[in-house]
Design a protein around this motif. Structure first.
Motif, mmCIF file in Angstrom:
data_model
loop_
_atom_site.group_PDB
_atom_site.id
_atom_site.type_symbol
_atom_site.label_atom_id
_atom_site.label_comp_id
_atom_site.label_asym_id
_atom_site.label_seq_id
_atom_site.Cartn_x
_atom_site.Cartn_y
_atom_site.Cartn_z
ATOM 1 N N PRO A 296 50.921 50.455 45.440
ATOM 2 C CA PRO A 296 51.536 51.264 46.508
ATOM 3 C C PRO A 296 51.803 52.719 46.106
ATOM 4 O O PRO A 296 52.024 53.567 46.966
ATOM 5 C CB PRO A 296 52.853 50.520 46.779
ATOM 6 N N ILE A 297 51.766 53.011 44.809
ATOM 7 C CA ILE A 297 51.957 54.387 44.332
ATOM 8 C C ILE A 297 50.597 55.078 44.303
ATOM 9 O O ILE A 297 49.667 54.602 43.642
ATOM 10 C CB ILE A 297 52.580 54.409 42.921
ATOM 11 N N ARG A 298 50.462 56.190 45.003
ATOM 12 C CA ARG A 298 49.186 56.905 45.037
ATOM 13 C C ARG A 298 48.822 57.409 43.642
ATOM 14 O O ARG A 298 49.631 58.017 42.958
ATOM 15 C CB ARG A 298 49.261 58.076 46.015
ATOM 16 N N GLY A 299 47.608 57.118 43.251
ATOM 17 C CA GLY A 299 47.131 57.546 41.940
ATOM 18 C C GLY A 299 47.446 56.582 40.818
ATOM 19 O O GLY A 299 47.074 56.826 39.666
ATOM 20 N N LEU A 300 48.122 55.474 41.109
ATOM 21 C CA LEU A 300 48.456 54.477 40.093
ATOM 22 C C LEU A 300 47.600 53.233 40.301
ATOM 23 O O LEU A 300 47.665 52.589 41.344
ATOM 24 C CB LEU A 300 49.939 54.117 40.163
ATOM 25 N N TYR A 301 46.814 52.895 39.273
ATOM 26 C CA TYR A 301 45.865 51.785 39.361
ATOM 27 C C TYR A 301 46.093 50.809 38.209
ATOM 28 O O TYR A 301 46.650 51.171 37.169
ATOM 29 C CB TYR A 301 44.429 52.318 39.308
ATOM 30 N N LEU A 302 45.617 49.580 38.413
ATOM 31 C CA LEU A 302 45.778 48.523 37.418
ATOM 32 C C LEU A 302 44.426 47.954 37.007
ATOM 33 O O LEU A 302 43.521 47.807 37.827
ATOM 34 C CB LEU A 302 46.641 47.388 37.983
ATOM 35 N N ASN A 303 44.307 47.650 35.728
ATOM 36 C CA ASN A 303 43.160 46.904 35.209
ATOM 37 C C ASN A 303 43.688 46.088 34.041
ATOM 38 O O ASN A 303 43.603 46.496 32.877
ATOM 39 C CB ASN A 303 42.044 47.857 34.777
ATOM 40 N N THR A 304 44.246 44.930 34.351
ATOM 41 C CA THR A 304 44.976 44.168 33.348
ATOM 42 C C THR A 304 45.038 42.695 33.753
ATOM 43 O O THR A 304 44.597 42.314 34.835
ATOM 44 C CB THR A 304 46.401 44.752 33.188
ATOM 45 N N GLY A 305 45.578 41.864 32.862
ATOM 46 C CA GLY A 305 45.773 40.452 33.189
ATOM 47 C C GLY A 305 44.535 39.597 33.013
ATOM 48 O O GLY A 305 44.352 38.607 33.718
ATOM 49 N N HIS A 306 43.687 39.928 32.029
ATOM 50 C CA HIS A 306 42.420 39.223 31.846
ATOM 51 C C HIS A 306 42.536 37.943 31.020
ATOM 52 O O HIS A 306 41.538 37.251 30.820
ATOM 53 C CB HIS A 306 41.397 40.150 31.201
ATOM 54 N N GLY A 307 43.716 37.644 30.509
ATOM 55 C CA GLY A 307 43.910 36.406 29.771
ATOM 56 C C GLY A 307 43.018 36.303 28.554
ATOM 57 O O GLY A 307 42.944 37.215 27.728
ATOM 58 N N THR A 308 42.307 35.181 28.452
ATOM 59 C CA THR A 308 41.418 34.944 27.310
ATOM 60 C C THR A 308 40.049 35.613 27.488
ATOM 61 O O THR A 308 39.200 35.488 26.607
ATOM 62 C CB THR A 308 41.198 33.433 27.114
ATOM 63 N N LEU A 309 39.846 36.310 28.606
ATOM 64 C CA LEU A 309 38.504 36.784 28.941
ATOM 65 C C LEU A 309 38.404 38.304 29.070
ATOM 66 O O LEU A 309 37.554 38.816 29.787
ATOM 67 C CB LEU A 309 38.040 36.118 30.244
ATOM 68 N N GLY A 310 39.264 39.030 28.365
ATOM 69 C CA GLY A 310 39.185 40.484 28.420
ATOM 70 C C GLY A 310 37.856 41.026 27.928
ATOM 71 O O GLY A 310 37.265 41.922 28.544
ATOM 72 N N TRP A 311 37.368 40.497 26.827
ATOM 73 C CA TRP A 311 36.065 40.884 26.268
ATOM 74 C C TRP A 311 34.948 40.552 27.261
ATOM 75 O O TRP A 311 34.073 41.360 27.542
ATOM 76 C CB TRP A 311 35.903 40.150 24.954
#
Length: 416
Positions: free
Chosen positions: A369-384
């Motif tokens: 909801p914040i303009r310009g704030l993005y997420l790329n996280t929470g990949h658990g065991t599969l980040g790679w």
């Protein structure tokens, strides 16, 4: 656009590279002295495009109760008075139905398939080297009930067009010849031939160097204090070394991501699920794996990385602890020595890392909801595994492009 990426793990560095390639001015901030020094440092080494799925699955609650009394349990719960842990567990249990499992696994498979394509393109354009292999993952079943339970995974793989091969004990030995001495212990297997292997630490460091050539700036050894906003829009990032003005921020802080979002009232359901690994020098090549074998009984991956064996696995819910209990090491040693006694365990290095897990297994990628704030996280065991596809997806979102994947499947709004 001036973009700041928070976190220099594999997800943060692939995000920075993708955004820089698109022509943006990118700065990466990390508290460590270099890239991939936390969760990305010594993971299992799998790039599991086909062998991926949520831990929240039908039957897991009953299995978890049984595992409480097993010496080599794949899931360990060390409860504490932690409201974040309690609420996360409740949400995870809500995702253990067959219906939710099918939805979540489908999302993960689609992101993994995009990541397979993106990683292949990255290799072709950069020539990046990281002890990589392309011989697939063999899911190894020691029990008849594991073979029977495989049906739900085969159904999901077929639905999303992911190649697979169901094999018997002889087929397992054909794929991994070193298993011949334990053929009598094997009930069957599931091969996902498009899966790959590689050293995530090497990959991330190599890619960080290539990102620098595209103009990416890396600020290491710097603690992030807060994301500063004005009028509901990102304005800068405050660190212990000063303020960095920016147009946009991408949070790639793994298990620590929720702390950065609390002041905005954003409840990100990411909690650390601790994993362990051993890195073992190979003493006898004939008793070592060629690629990755997933020992389904213990949920432990045994992977060939050049002249080393990486043994990784287990899921321990114990908060933000990175201690190294001897009991966890014994489980890793038990699995690898039983199947592949070709490593020198006396020279093994023992490690633990905090995987950032969501209750449904699917990462959170997209806008907030914040303009310009993005997420790329929470990949658990599969980040790679998912890093390159996640980087492509977040770049498409940030640039307002048509995305290869459905935005709503990965956005934080799905938890509302």
């Amino acid at each position: 656009m001036k973009i700041t990426v928070l976190g220099a793990g594999v997800v943060g560095v692939t995000t920075a590279y993708q955004l820089a390639k698109a022509g943006h001015s990118v700065t990466v901030i990390d508290r460590q002295a270099g890239p991939a020094l936390e969760t990305s440092f010594a993971n299992a080494g799998q790039v599991s495009f086909g062998y991926c799925g949520p831990w929240a699955a039908p039957g897991i609650p009953m299995k978890a109760l049984k595992w409480l009394f097993e010496e080599h349990a794949p899931l360990i719960l060390r409860p504490k008075p932690d409201w974040a842990m309690i609420t996360w567990l409740i949400k995870m249990l809500a995702n253990c139905s067959a219906e939710r499992y099918a939805v979540n696994k489908g999302r993960m498979l689609r992101l993994s398939d995009l990541s397979r394509e993106a990683l292949a393109e990255l290799r072709a354009e950069t020539g990046i080297a990281y002890d990589g292999g392309m011989k697939g993952t063999l899911q190894l079943f020691r029990k008849d009930e594991q073979v029977e339970a495989m049906a739900k995974d085969v159904k999901a793989l077929a639905a999303d067009g992911v190649p697979y091969e169901v094999v018997d004990a002889d087929g397992c030995v054909r794929i991994e010849p070193a298993l011949a001495h334990v053929r009598h212990k094997i009930k069957g297997g599931l091969l996902t031939p498009t899966d790959e292997t590689g050293d995530c630490f090497k990959f991330t460091n190599e890619l960080a160097e290539k990102a620098k050539l595209l103009g990416v700036s890396f600020v290491y050894g710097s603690s992030i204090k807060e994301i500063v906003t004005s009028g509901g829009k990102v304005e800068s990032v405050a660190t212990d070394r000063g303020v960095i003005p920016t147009d946009s921020v991408v949070v790639c802080l793994g298990s620590y991501s929720p702390f950065m979002l609390r002041r905005f009232g954003i409840k990100l359901p990411v909690y650390p699920v601790k994993g362990y690994s051993l890195t073992i020098p190979i003493a006898d090549v004939s008793r070592a794996p060629d690629s990755t074998v997933m020992d389904e009984s213990y949920k432990i991956a045994i992977t060939r990385l050049g002249d080393r064996i990486r043994v990784g696995g287990m899921a321990e819910i114990s908060g933000f602890t990175t201690d190294l209990p001897v009991a966890r090491r014994r489980t890793l040693e038990h699995s690898v020595s039983d199947l592949f006694p070709g490593g020198d365990l006396t020279k093994a290095s023992f490690w633990s890392g905090l995987r950032p897990m969501t209750p449904d297994g699917t990462p959170v990628i997209g806008e907030t909801p914040i303009r310009g704030l993005y997420l790329n996280t929470g990949h658990g065991t599969l980040g790679w595994t998912m890093s390159c596809g996640s980087a492509r997806h977040i770049a498409q979102v940030m640039e307002g492009q048509k995305t290869d994947l459905a935005r709503e499947d990965y956005a934080i709004a799905r938890y509302n």
